[in-house]
Scaffold this motif. Structure first.
Motif, short mmCIF file in Angstrom:
data_model
loop_
_atom_site.label_atom_id
_atom_site.label_comp_id
_atom_site.label_asym_id
_atom_site.label_seq_id
_atom_site.Cartn_x
_atom_site.Cartn_y
_atom_site.Cartn_z
N GLU A 18 -24.21 -33.70 40.31
CA GLU A 18 -25.60 -34.10 40.14
C GLU A 18 -26.14 -33.65 38.79
N HIS A 19 -25.52 -32.65 38.17
CA HIS A 19 -26.01 -32.10 36.91
C HIS A 19 -25.29 -32.69 35.70
N LEU A 20 -24.33 -33.56 35.92
CA LEU A 20 -23.62 -34.20 34.82
C LEU A 20 -24.42 -35.40 34.33
N TRP A 21 -24.13 -35.83 33.12
CA TRP A 21 -24.86 -36.93 32.49
C TRP A 21 -23.98 -38.16 32.33
N TYR A 22 -24.60 -39.33 32.39
CA TYR A 22 -23.91 -40.60 32.30
C TYR A 22 -24.68 -41.54 31.38
N TYR A 23 -23.93 -42.44 30.74
CA TYR A 23 -24.53 -43.49 29.92
C TYR A 23 -24.43 -44.78 30.71
N CYS A 24 -25.53 -45.50 30.84
CA CYS A 24 -25.56 -46.76 31.57
C CYS A 24 -25.44 -47.91 30.57
N VAL A 25 -24.33 -48.64 30.61
CA VAL A 25 -24.10 -49.69 29.62
C VAL A 25 -24.98 -50.91 29.86
N SER A 26 -25.47 -51.11 31.08
CA SER A 26 -26.28 -52.30 31.34
C SER A 26 -27.65 -52.24 30.68
N PRO A 44 -18.36 -38.76 33.30
CA PRO A 44 -19.50 -37.88 33.05
C PRO A 44 -19.38 -37.14 31.73
N TYR A 45 -20.53 -36.71 31.25
CA TYR A 45 -20.63 -35.90 30.06
C TYR A 45 -21.35 -34.60 30.42
N PRO A 46 -21.08 -33.52 29.70
CA PRO A 46 -21.64 -32.22 30.08
C PRO A 46 -23.14 -32.08 29.81
N ASP A 47 -23.66 -32.89 28.87
CA ASP A 47 -25.08 -32.75 28.53
C ASP A 47 -25.63 -34.09 28.03
N ARG A 48 -26.94 -34.16 27.94
CA ARG A 48 -27.62 -35.40 27.54
C ARG A 48 -27.19 -35.86 26.14
N GLN A 49 -27.09 -34.93 25.20
CA GLN A 49 -26.75 -35.29 23.82
C GLN A 49 -25.38 -35.96 23.74
N THR A 50 -24.43 -35.46 24.49
CA THR A 50 -23.09 -36.06 24.49
C THR A 50 -23.12 -37.43 25.14
N ALA A 51 -23.85 -37.57 26.24
CA ALA A 51 -23.97 -38.87 26.91
C ALA A 51 -24.62 -39.91 26.00
N GLU A 52 -25.57 -39.47 25.17
CA GLU A 52 -26.21 -40.39 24.22
C GLU A 52 -25.22 -40.93 23.20
N ARG A 53 -24.12 -40.22 22.98
CA ARG A 53 -23.08 -40.64 22.03
C ARG A 53 -21.93 -41.38 22.71
N ALA A 54 -22.10 -41.81 23.94
CA ALA A 54 -21.01 -42.39 24.73
C ALA A 54 -20.31 -43.54 24.01
N LEU A 55 -21.05 -44.46 23.46
CA LEU A 55 -20.43 -45.60 22.78
C LEU A 55 -19.68 -45.17 21.52
N GLU A 56 -20.25 -44.22 20.80
CA GLU A 56 -19.58 -43.67 19.61
C GLU A 56 -18.29 -42.96 19.99
N ILE A 57 -18.34 -42.17 21.05
CA ILE A 57 -17.15 -41.45 21.53
C ILE A 57 -16.07 -42.45 21.96
N ALA A 58 -16.47 -43.50 22.67
CA ALA A 58 -15.50 -44.51 23.10
C ALA A 58 -14.87 -45.21 21.91
N ALA A 59 -15.67 -45.53 20.89
CA ALA A 59 -15.13 -46.17 19.68
C ALA A 59 -14.14 -45.26 18.97
N GLU A 60 -14.47 -43.97 18.88
CA GLU A 60 -13.54 -43.01 18.25
C GLU A 60 -12.23 -42.93 19.02
N ARG A 61 -12.31 -42.90 20.35
CA ARG A 61 -11.10 -42.83 21.18
C ARG A 61 -10.28 -44.10 21.06
N ASN A 62 -10.94 -45.25 21.00
CA ASN A 62 -10.22 -46.52 20.84
C ASN A 62 -9.50 -46.56 19.50
N LYS A 63 -10.18 -46.10 18.46
CA LYS A 63 -9.56 -46.08 17.13
C LYS A 63 -8.33 -45.18 17.12
#
Length: 74
Positions: A18-26, A44-63
């Motif tokens: 319940e305390h983890l953070w998520y980015y909603c793509v919709s 899940p992400y550990p905090d709000r700031q990391t969840a806000e970077r979800a798309l950036e993190i995914a792009a880095e991982r894809n690269k």
């Protein structure tokens, strides 16, 4: 058990989850807890700031994965 907003069902969720953070793509929102449906949720992400970077993190991982695949094939 936790009622999952907008889905009409409940889901077992530990107190830690319940305390983890998520980015909603919709809709691009950042939410604490699993209140978005699974297909729309990144995390899940550990905090709000990391969840806000979800798309950036995914792009880095894809690269990195693309580079690893190119290295493997060459």
């Amino acid at each position: 058990m936790v009622r999952v907003a907008g889905t009409g069902h409940t889901e077992d969720m530990s107190e830690d989850e319940e305390h983890l953070w998520y980015y909603c793509v919709s809709d691009g929102s950042v939410r604490q807890g699993k209140d978005a449906r699974g297909l729309d949720r990144m995390g899940p992400y550990p905090d709000r700031q990391t969840a806000e970077r979800a798309l950036e993190i995914a792009a880095e991982r894809n690269k990195a994965a693309d580079k690893a695949e190119d290295d493997w094939n060459n």
